[in-house]
Structure formats: structure tokens, C-alpha cells
Design an enzyme around this catalytic site. Sequence first.
Site, short mmCIF file in Angstrom:
data_model
loop_
_atom_site.label_atom_id
_atom_site.label_comp_id
_atom_site.label_asym_id
_atom_site.label_seq_id
_atom_site.Cartn_x
_atom_site.Cartn_y
_atom_site.Cartn_z
N ASN A 12 0.78 -1.27 -0.10
CA ASN A 12 0.07 0.16 0.01
C ASN A 12 0.74 1.09 0.04
OD1 ASN A 12 -2.48 -1.33 -0.18
ND2 ASN A 12 -2.72 -1.33 1.96
N ALA B 156 0.15 5.17 -2.07
CA ALA B 156 -0.16 6.54 -1.57
C ALA B 156 0.05 7.77 -2.54
CB ALA B 156 0.94 6.59 -0.21
N GLY C 254 -1.53 11.34 -1.57
CA GLY C 254 -1.55 12.58 -1.09
C GLY C 254 -0.21 13.28 -0.78
N GLU D 266 -5.17 18.87 3.05
CA GLU D 266 -6.23 17.80 3.04
C GLU D 266 -7.22 17.88 4.06
OE1 GLU D 266 -4.90 13.76 1.73
OE2 GLU D 266 -2.93 14.56 1.64
N HIS E 285 -12.65 5.25 3.06
CA HIS E 285 -12.28 6.63 2.70
C HIS E 285 -13.62 7.26 1.85
CE1 HIS E 285 -10.18 9.77 0.02
NE2 HIS E 285 -9.20 9.59 1.06
N ARG F 263 -12.44 12.42 7.74
CA ARG F 263 -12.82 11.53 6.50
C ARG F 263 -14.30 10.67 7.12
NH1 ARG F 263 -7.02 8.74 4.89
NH2 ARG F 263 -6.51 10.28 3.48
N HIS G 39 -10.27 1.55 3.44
CA HIS G 39 -9.14 2.16 3.18
C HIS G 39 -7.74 2.11 3.91
CE1 HIS G 39 -6.50 5.11 1.14
NE2 HIS G 39 -6.47 5.77 2.28
N ARG H 19 -8.21 8.11 11.25
CA ARG H 19 -6.84 8.92 10.97
C ARG H 19 -7.11 10.15 10.23
NH1 ARG H 19 -3.44 8.32 6.22
NH2 ARG H 19 -4.73 6.57 5.38
C1 LIG Z 1 -4.62 4.10 -2.33
C2 LIG Z 1 -3.74 4.48 -0.92
C3 LIG Z 1 -3.27 5.77 -0.93
C4 LIG Z 1 -2.88 6.25 0.16
N1 LIG Z 1 -2.53 7.47 0.43
C5 LIG Z 1 -1.58 8.04 1.52
C6 LIG Z 1 -1.15 9.15 1.55
O1 LIG Z 1 -1.27 10.12 0.64
N2 LIG Z 1 -0.47 9.54 2.68
C7 LIG Z 1 -0.42 8.67 3.93
O2 LIG Z 1 0.33 8.98 4.76
N3 LIG Z 1 -1.02 7.36 3.82
C8 LIG Z 1 -1.61 6.92 2.65
N4 LIG Z 1 -2.05 5.87 2.42
C9 LIG Z 1 -1.67 4.88 3.60
C10 LIG Z 1 -0.49 4.26 3.50
O3 LIG Z 1 0.00 4.36 2.37
C11 LIG Z 1 -0.43 3.04 4.27
O4 LIG Z 1 -0.96 3.11 5.45
C12 LIG Z 1 1.16 2.65 4.83
O5 LIG Z 1 2.10 2.90 3.43
C13 LIG Z 1 1.47 1.45 5.24
O6 LIG Z 1 2.88 1.06 5.03
P1 LIG Z 1 3.12 -0.44 5.49
O7 LIG Z 1 4.78 -0.15 5.43
O8 LIG Z 1 2.85 -0.56 6.99
O9 LIG Z 1 2.48 -1.22 4.98
P2 LIG Z 1 2.55 -1.72 3.20
O10 LIG Z 1 3.15 -0.53 2.58
O11 LIG Z 1 1.02 -2.18 2.81
O12 LIG Z 1 3.37 -3.07 3.10
C14 LIG Z 1 3.04 -4.19 3.72
C15 LIG Z 1 4.22 -5.22 3.40
O13 LIG Z 1 3.90 -6.33 4.03
C16 LIG Z 1 3.98 -7.65 3.17
N5 LIG Z 1 3.21 -8.69 3.68
C17 LIG Z 1 2.22 -8.52 3.94
N6 LIG Z 1 1.55 -9.83 4.39
C18 LIG Z 1 2.58 -10.81 4.41
C19 LIG Z 1 3.06 -12.16 4.57
N7 LIG Z 1 2.07 -13.02 4.90
N8 LIG Z 1 4.23 -12.59 4.08
C20 LIG Z 1 5.20 -11.61 3.92
N9 LIG Z 1 4.90 -10.60 3.67
C21 LIG Z 1 3.88 -9.84 3.88
C22 LIG Z 1 3.68 -6.95 1.76
O14 LIG Z 1 4.28 -7.81 0.77
C23 LIG Z 1 4.27 -5.73 1.91
O15 LIG Z 1 5.64 -5.68 1.48
C24 LIG Z 1 -2.51 5.56 1.35
C25 LIG Z 1 -3.15 4.00 1.40
C26 LIG Z 1 -3.70 3.67 0.01
C27 LIG Z 1 -4.12 2.08 -0.15
#
Ligand SMILES: Cc1cc2nc3c(=O)[nH]c(=O)nc-3n(C[C@H](O)[C@H](O)[C@H](O)COP(=O)(O)OP(=O)(O)OC[C@H]3O[C@@H](n4cnc5c(N)ncnc54)[C@H](O)[C@@H]3O)c2cc1C
Length: 435
Positions: free
Chosen positions: A41, A45, A47, A112, A226, A268, A329, A364
Site C-alpha cells: 500500500n 499513497a 496525497g 487535506e 475513505h 474522513r 481504506h 486517521r
Molecule cells: C490508495 C492509497 C493511498 C494512500 N495515500 C496515503 C497518503 O497520501 N499519505 C499517507 O500517509 N498514507 C496514505 N495511504 C496509507 C499508507 O499508504 C499505508 O498506510 C502505509 O503505506 C502502510 O505502510 P506499511 O509499510 O505499514 O504497509 P505496506 O506498504 O502495505 O506494506 C506491507 C508489506 O507487508 C508484506 N506482507 C503482508 N503480508 C505478508 C505475508 N503474509 N508474508 C510476507 N510479507 C507480507 C507485503 O508484501 C508488503 O511488502 C494510502 C493508502 C492507499 C491504499
Amino acid sequence: MILNTDVLIIGAGVTGLNFALNLRDDLDVMVLAKDTLNECNSYLAQGGISVLRNEEDYETYVKDTLVAGNFKNRRQAVEILVKESRNAIDKLEQLEVPFNRDKDGQLIYTREGAHSVNRIVHCDDNTGEQLHKVLAKKVREKSNVKIVENCFFADLLTVKNKCIGALAIHGEEELNIIAKAVVVATGGIGGLFKNSTNFHSISGDGLAIAIKNNIKVENLDYIQFHPTAFYEDIKDKRRLLISEAVRGEGGRLVNKAGERFVNELLPRDKVTEAILEEEFKSKSKHVYLDVSFLDKDFVKKRFPNIYRSCLDRGVDITKEPIPVTPAQHYFMGGIKVDMYCRTSMENLYAAGEVSSTGLHGANRLASNSLLESLVFSNRAVNYINNNLLPYTVIYKDLVKRVEGDREYYSNDLSLVLQEEIKKVRGDIINELVAL
Ligand SMILES: Cc1cc2nc3c(=O)[nH]c(=O)nc-3n(C[C@H](O)[C@H](O)[C@H](O)COP(=O)(O)OP(=O)(O)OC[C@H]3O[C@@H](n4cnc5c(N)ncnc54)[C@H](O)[C@@H]3O)c2cc1C
């Protein structure tokens, strides 16, 4: 097969990569991604990332986060986030993340929903992709870090309440990865929902594994919908998000009669409620987000990816309104952690969307998520760097064997989590994917 490493990071989004980049060079680090590196995810991202503008902004930023979170936030986490936000952005600037700048080279700040001032830095409208690319490139340059893609985390390896590694499936291989510290950074739960802006593969595996291992979790009912995902009458496809920044730059929400029905810059959850009410009243499956009255060149330049993605779906946003409706979201609850990302299990850390620092409360504030990933992973990294001792743990035999293939575990973990969610959010049962 048994593998040994110092730190095992499960997840390669912004959280996992930021850990890998900043851990000590003398530590062996392994990073697992469930699918390819970009399928996270973080990559989606749009925004941007919030940051404290100046000292005068301190109280306002704290307040905006608390108001959006319906005052259910852990205040200590909010204050840490705000205080350490500038440092996190400075670090990204040193890595040359290509944030948008004005002609004098100063950062451009956008706004935002529920932010009182413009305090969001961004890279066009695909901040996540650009940030993730920079982090991935830097991590790949580190000789002490090994990234393993398409590697499925199936369970933790534990001895009493101590984590000693993870069980993973890589192709046909069954891996026992022994580690001195394990970081769960597996992201959110969108894959459990019929309509979500998340990748389907991000389905709460880390959270379900925590529940199965009796690790403390909290606030499983804090699920964010969202307000503005592109409305499409299709199944089994990720919903296209129309960033909140579109409303921040003046976009208006209107019903089918072209009338505004809500203040677009409310938090939101409030905007989502207003849209659902409007859809119910007008017996419609969507409302519209209109930017067609804004300067066309500005819209194309400020939101190039959203413009293209809508055009691909037959809507020219410079000429006509965008059909939008709410979609799952983000997840504010998660594995309960302290301010260094430590969980209730020894040697086990959780960070990013899978964790609950309590920062977001029940809803959030926009663009606080990437920032949370960065600020709290920086804190946990400092803690690990200062505390991890150079001893070696040797296990000669497999600690745990796999019980089935990847699909078996995937279904099992989804089921565990869906059952837990149903207990606390009976109102959204119909939104969940039936297993
Ligand atoms: C469309 C969209 C737009 C967004 N825009 C924004 C924004 O503008 N600003 C903001 O602050 N936030 C935004 N967000 C939220 C933000 O992107 C996410 O909350 C944040 O990036 C999460 O990061 P993370 O590293 O925790 O998880 P992720 O980036 O989702 O990474 C998860 C990782 O875990 C791994 N994983 C999962 N399950 C397993 C498993 N069983 N075995 C091995 N690996 C696994 C995946 O392969 C991946 O590598 C947005 C989200 C979305 C969906």
C-alpha cells in the site's frame, strides 16, 4: 531449511524498508515481501506526508489529529509524531526524495481534510511510489540486507513468550528463519473487503498471526472508509482512490442534481457518513467529486496520475465530475505497541499500519500514516541499534513445520481475522469478502 539472521523484517513497504535502511551495518538483515516489492500500500499513497510547519503549528497539528481521531488517540503518540515529523522529512530530503518545490527550491505544502493549515509535502500525486522507489534503491545498495520477494510469512517461531523467528513459505521451500529481533510490518487489512483501495494481498496476515499467538492487539473496530473511491460497477478489483488532496485543492462533492451536501474538508469519517446518507436519500450508488471548474492545466499538472487513471475509465476530470463512493481504506487498530514499536512478546516489534501506537484514535487524519511509519520505525531502529547484542543463536532442527501451502495459510489467517472483526463490527459483515 533453517536460515539465520540478526533482524528479520516481515514486509517491504515504507515501514519495512525504512527499518532495513537505518539498522546498523554490522547486523545481518533479511526483508520478506509476500509478492513483488512494489505490491504494497505504500506504493499506492497519493496525497503526501504531513509535517509540522513551524513551532506555532504545534498545538494546531496535535489538535487536528485529536479532533479527526474523535479524541480516542493516545496523546503521547500524537505528540511524538508531531515533534519528530520534521526530522523524518529532513531524512527523506537527504535521501533526495523528489518532493515538489517552488521556483525558489522551497517545499510546497498542500492541504487535506481536517488539517487547519497546508502542511503536507508530496511528490505530485504519487508520493508513495516515488518514496518507495528511493528507499528500495538505497536498501538494495546495502550489503548487509537481503530482500526476499514472494516469500509468505505463515507463523511466528516462539519459545514461551519470546519470539525467535518466523516460519515462511518460499516457492516449494519451507523456511525456519531464526532471528534475534523480528519486525512485523505487514500493513493493513484491505484484502478482507469487497471494496477497498488496498492491494488484495494486503489482508492482515501479521495481525491474524499475532492474534493466534496471543500477542496483544487493540481497537479492531477502528476501520477507516475513505469517502472518495472511484465508483465502478465491477467485482474483484482494487478501487481507485481519488486523493483527499483533490478536495484540499478545491474539489466539490455534489449529488446527482449538482448540489453540494457536505463541507468537503471535514474529517474522513464525517464525509463518508454524509456521502452514504446522500446515496441513501437519492437512491444512488455514488455521488460526484467535481474539479471541472478548476483551471484545467492546474488539474492535469497537480494530479497527473489521477487524471490519467480516470481517463482510462472513461472520465475526463477536467470536463466532467468523477463518480465516487466510500471504500475501505485504512486500519487504525492493530498489534499493540509501545513508543519503540515493542509488542507484548519479547524480541517482537510491529510497525506501520499493522501496529497500533494509538496515534490515530478512531479515525486517521489524512497523510499521518506514512509519517507514523517513518517516525516510529526511526524510534524502533534506534532502540534496536542500541540494544541488540552480537550473539549467535543456533537451531539445528526445524522449530516448526508448515501444515499446508500458501493458500491454506492465507485462508486460515483471513478467517481468523474476519471472525474477530465480526465480533466488534457487526455492521460491516456484508462488506467482508465471503471465505
Ligand atoms: C490508495 C492509497 C493511498 C494512500 N495515500 C496515503 C497518503 O497520501 N499519505 C499517507 O500517509 N498514507 C496514505 N495511504 C496509507 C499508507 O499508504 C499505508 O498506510 C502505509 O503505506 C502502510 O505502510 P506499511 O509499510 O505499514 O504497509 P505496506 O506498504 O502495505 O506494506 C506491507 C508489506 O507487508 C508484506 N506482507 C503482508 N503480508 C505478508 C505475508 N503474509 N508474508 C510476507 N510479507 C507480507 C507485503 O508484501 C508488503 O511488502 C494510502 C493508502 C492507499 C491504499
